[in-house]
Design a protein around this motif. Structure first.
Motif, PDB file in Angstrom:
ATOM      1  N   MET A   1      38.508  28.923  37.343  1.00 19.40           N
ATOM      2  CA  MET A   1      37.626  30.088  37.140  1.00 19.40           C
ATOM      3  C   MET A   1      38.426  31.374  37.313  1.00 19.40           C
ATOM      4  N   LYS A   2      38.314  32.262  36.358  1.00 20.88           N
ATOM      5  CA  LYS A   2      39.023  33.538  36.405  1.00 20.88           C
ATOM      6  C   LYS A   2      38.036  34.663  36.636  1.00 20.88           C
ATOM      7  N   LEU A   3      38.430  35.634  37.464  1.00 19.01           N
ATOM      8  CA  LEU A   3      37.599  36.813  37.710  1.00 19.01           C
ATOM      9  C   LEU A   3      38.345  38.056  37.251  1.00 19.01           C
ATOM     10  N   VAL A   4      37.636  38.944  36.560  1.00 19.86           N
ATOM     11  CA  VAL A   4      38.203  40.219  36.108  1.00 19.86           C
ATOM     12  C   VAL A   4      37.295  41.341  36.597  1.00 19.86           C
ATOM     13  N   GLU A   5      37.878  42.315  37.254  1.00 19.46           N
ATOM     14  CA  GLU A   5      37.098  43.437  37.772  1.00 19.46           C
ATOM     15  C   GLU A   5      36.768  44.408  36.644  1.00 19.46           C
ATOM     16  N   PHE A   6      35.537  44.929  36.687  1.00 21.65           N
ATOM     17  CA  PHE A   6      35.070  45.810  35.613  1.00 21.65           C
ATOM     18  C   PHE A   6      34.206  46.902  36.231  1.00 21.65           C
ATOM     19  N   GLU A 533      37.652  41.821  47.553  1.00 22.31           N
ATOM     20  CA  GLU A 533      37.357  43.116  48.157  1.00 22.31           C
ATOM     21  C   GLU A 533      35.959  43.552  47.730  1.00 22.31           C
ATOM     22  N   VAL A 534      35.128  43.855  48.718  1.00 25.23           N
ATOM     23  CA  VAL A 534      33.785  44.342  48.425  1.00 25.23           C
ATOM     24  C   VAL A 534      33.884  45.842  48.186  1.00 25.23           C
ATOM     25  N   ASN A 535      34.073  46.212  46.921  1.00 27.81           N
ATOM     26  CA  ASN A 535      34.341  47.614  46.592  1.00 27.81           C
ATOM     27  C   ASN A 535      33.308  48.225  45.654  1.00 27.81           C
ATOM     28  N   GLY A 536      32.232  47.490  45.370  1.00 22.85           N
ATOM     29  CA  GLY A 536      31.188  48.032  44.510  1.00 22.85           C
ATOM     30  C   GLY A 536      31.412  47.839  43.031  1.00 22.85           C
ATOM     31  N   ASN A 537      32.591  47.343  42.634  1.00 26.80           N
ATOM     32  CA  ASN A 537      32.851  47.110  41.221  1.00 26.80           C
ATOM     33  C   ASN A 537      32.269  45.775  40.778  1.00 26.80           C
ATOM     34  N   HIS A 538      31.965  45.694  39.500  1.00 28.02           N
ATOM     35  CA  HIS A 538      31.425  44.482  38.899  1.00 28.02           C
ATOM     36  C   HIS A 538      32.575  43.517  38.618  1.00 28.02           C
ATOM     37  N   ARG A 539      32.263  42.223  38.569  1.00 32.93           N
ATOM     38  CA  ARG A 539      33.279  41.226  38.236  1.00 32.93           C
ATOM     39  C   ARG A 539      32.762  40.297  37.141  1.00 32.93           C
ATOM     40  N   ILE A 540      33.615  40.071  36.151  1.00 33.77           N
ATOM     41  CA  ILE A 540      33.308  39.126  35.093  1.00 33.77           C
ATOM     42  C   ILE A 540      33.863  37.773  35.514  1.00 33.77           C
ATOM     43  N   VAL A 541      32.997  36.773  35.521  1.00 38.54           N
ATOM     44  CA  VAL A 541      33.376  35.425  35.962  1.00 38.54           C
ATOM     45  C   VAL A 541      33.510  34.542  34.728  1.00 38.54           C
ATOM     46  N   TYR A 542      34.729  34.114  34.441  1.00 34.69           N
ATOM     47  CA  TYR A 542      34.976  33.253  33.287  1.00 34.69           C
ATOM     48  C   TYR A 542      34.825  31.804  33.730  1.00 34.69           C
ATOM     49  N   LEU A 543      33.675  31.223  33.390  1.00 35.50           N
ATOM     50  CA  LEU A 543      33.384  29.854  33.813  1.00 35.50           C
ATOM     51  C   LEU A 543      34.192  28.866  32.978  1.00 35.50           C
TER      52      LEU A 543
END
Length: 543
Positions: A1-6, A533-543
């Protein structure tokens, strides 16, 4: 699973400034959330205020009873027992009890609570337990009695629990029968595609429903099962045993309601002075408490003789309300502004995890915290996720869509792709035909006007009719040509429905069981265990 911050702004200006550490928003709160010293400062302050809160041991007993009732895990029971230790701190967040846990952001809030509790415990070197505050006292049943699912026909459909019409008491007091649970589970079963996981999920839900008298019980039971390995502690704000603990606090809120309300007004004025719009209306004579009367939850207001409801149909003296606080505290309930204060009296809160709207209205409570000789806890924005399934990722790649394209310019990108497929150049060629037709026809009209007055006007009307016919044929031709790409259009629309259903972020519409049914719960565990990091940004979770 890959996560990308957005970076995906919430649209709530105050919250977005808070997340981006704008100086204006920071002035409205007691702690800077990402200041390295804030965590220790908050912990030290809580240690000094130990004797100003409700007894840890009494609170632990109440939580043990409730968590046993909803079938929570032994890990959660261990966390509750740890609460008796004066060293133990709490990370807490809450939500209304919703059908099948409601929208995905409820799960995301629980993940954030668990992440922060783990991080704080490691950083501070002392016990930090995760608590989920279920707002069972809320009475707006229409907000919580349904979920949305994406059907095989690519429509966002609603699954609804049958509930009493016009219910105005708390969700925790509304009894749900076996027939109602069964109907909702049948609807869910029909909406989920058949997978090897489906039978197990439905069996678990049926088992929980069998021991659930209310929506709150069902909600707590599901969350307990989903997060059993992590010991997420459940608390129902409308639990009569909790109310009994809160009685003295209610009494203080009643006797000091004028000064507390002025504090809410003071914070609200500061919010406005800094250029933000207040999230909650504060009434000049507001008592900021509810009273359960005649099976309804009624907001209280100050009056010359004590208190009254909004319509001035019910009247109470201060002594009557104080007697309730002492003898029947379950008749009283917090509103959106006093709930944060009550939380502070109950728990040693290191962090409170809030959504965008919640952060905005908590800014209106800080002066009231100070009025009661308290500080508001460190406010952390809940993490947001969008789950991108494998087929959706492939379709995005196939048609050249980025995540940002889907969010902000989907229609333009879809039309651009369709235009690229138009090797007949229909728009361009029909435009050329119309232009050439006018070039040939207009000079003739001038000559006809000289032959007989009025023929040129008739000719102009004739031009418009011919052009309409050309446009008609063009639109029919383009429609027929684009039918060749219906499958592509459906795939592109599926992408948007997956990421932005009903024009809203996925996490505000879809329910977790659609994803658990397809992918199991491994992705859920990974989101909890992966250091983020809980920074308020959204994360895209590539299942």
């Amino acid at each position: 699973m890959k996560l990308v911050e957005f970076h995906w702004p919430s649209g709530q200006k105050l919250t977005d400034d808070y997340v981006q550490e704008s100086g204006r928003a920071m002035d409205l709160f007691d702690y800077h959330p990402w200041d390295g010293k804030s965590w220790e400062q908050r912990a030290d302050w809580l240690d000094q205020r130990e004797n100003h809160r409700i007894s840890r041991s009494r609170l632990a007993e109440v939580l043990l009873d409730y968590n046993h009732k909803v079938g929570n895990s032994e890990k959660a029971i261990e966390h509750i027992r740890a609460l008796r230790n004066p060293e133990t701190l709490v990370v807490i967040g809450g939500q209304q009890a919703e059908l099948f846990t409601g929208s995905l952001y409820v799960i995301h809030k629980a993940i954030t609570i668990l992440q922060l509790a783990k991080q704080a415990e490691e950083k501070l070197g002392r016990p930090v337990i995760p608590v989920f505050w279920i707002a069972g006292e809320d009475h707006d049943i229409d907000e919580v009695d349904h979920i949305h699912v994406l059907s095989a026909q690519q429509k966002v459909e609603k699954i609804k629990l049958a509930t009493p019409h016009g219910w105005r008491s708390s969700v925790s007091r509304m009894k749900i029968g076996a027939a109602e649970w069964n109907d909702a589970l049948q609807w869910l079963q029909g909406s989920l595609p058949d997978t090897e996981l489906k039978a197990g999920l439905l069996s678990t839900l049926r088992s929980i429903s069998c021991r659930s008298e209310t929506m709150t019980d069902f909600f707590a039971g599901i969350l307990s099962a989903l997060f059993a390995d992590y010991g997420l502690v459940m608390m129902d704000s409308d639990d009569p045993a909790v109310r009994k603990l809160e009685g003295p606090v209610f009494a203080r809120m009643v006797t000091e309601y004028r000064s507390l309300n002025e504090s809410f007004l003071e914070s609200t004025r500061k919010v406005e002075e800094l250029g933000y719009r207040p999230q909650v209306e504060v009434y000049e004579n507001g008592a900021n408490l509810f009273l359960f009367e005649q099976q309804e939850r009624k907001l209280l207001f100050g009056s010359p003789k004590g208190f009254q409801d909004k319509k001035a149909q019910l009247h109470y003296s201060e002594s009557e309300i104080l007697r309730m606080a002492e003898e029947a505290p379950e008749k009283l309930s917090n509103n959106v502004l006093t709930r944060p204060l009550m939380q502070e009296f109950l728990f040693p809160v290191l962090f409170t995890v809030l959504g965008p709207g919640e952060i905005a209205y908590w800014s209106q409570t800080v002066a009231a915290f100070h009025k009661l000789d308290m500080k508001s806890p460190i406010i952390m924005p809940r993490m947001g996720y969008t789950l991108l399934e494998g087929p959706i990722q492939k379709q995005m790649n196939k048609y050249g869509f980025s995540f940002e394209d889907v969010i902000y310019r989907f229609d333009e990108k879809k039309q651009a792709w369709l235009d690229q497929q138009d090797d007949l150049r229909l728009e361009e060629r029909f435009a050329e035909i119309k232009q050439k037709f006018e070039e040939i026809y207009r000079p003739l009209l001038k000559e006809l006007g000289a032959v007989q007055p009025g023929l040129d006007r008739l000719g102009s009307a004739n031009i418009l009719k011919i052009q309409e016919q050309i446009d008609f044929l063009k639109n029919r031709s383009i429609g027929a040509y684009q039918q060749k790409f219906e499958a592509a259009v459906r795939q592109m629309d599926r992408v948007r429905l997956s990421i932005l259903p009903l024009g809203k972020p996925q996490e505000r519409v879809y329910n977790v069981f659609a994803y658990l049914n397809k992918y199991g719960d491994e992705w859920l565990h990974e989101l909890i265990s992966k250091p983020l990091e809980v920074n308020g940004n959204h994360r895209i979770v590539y299942l």
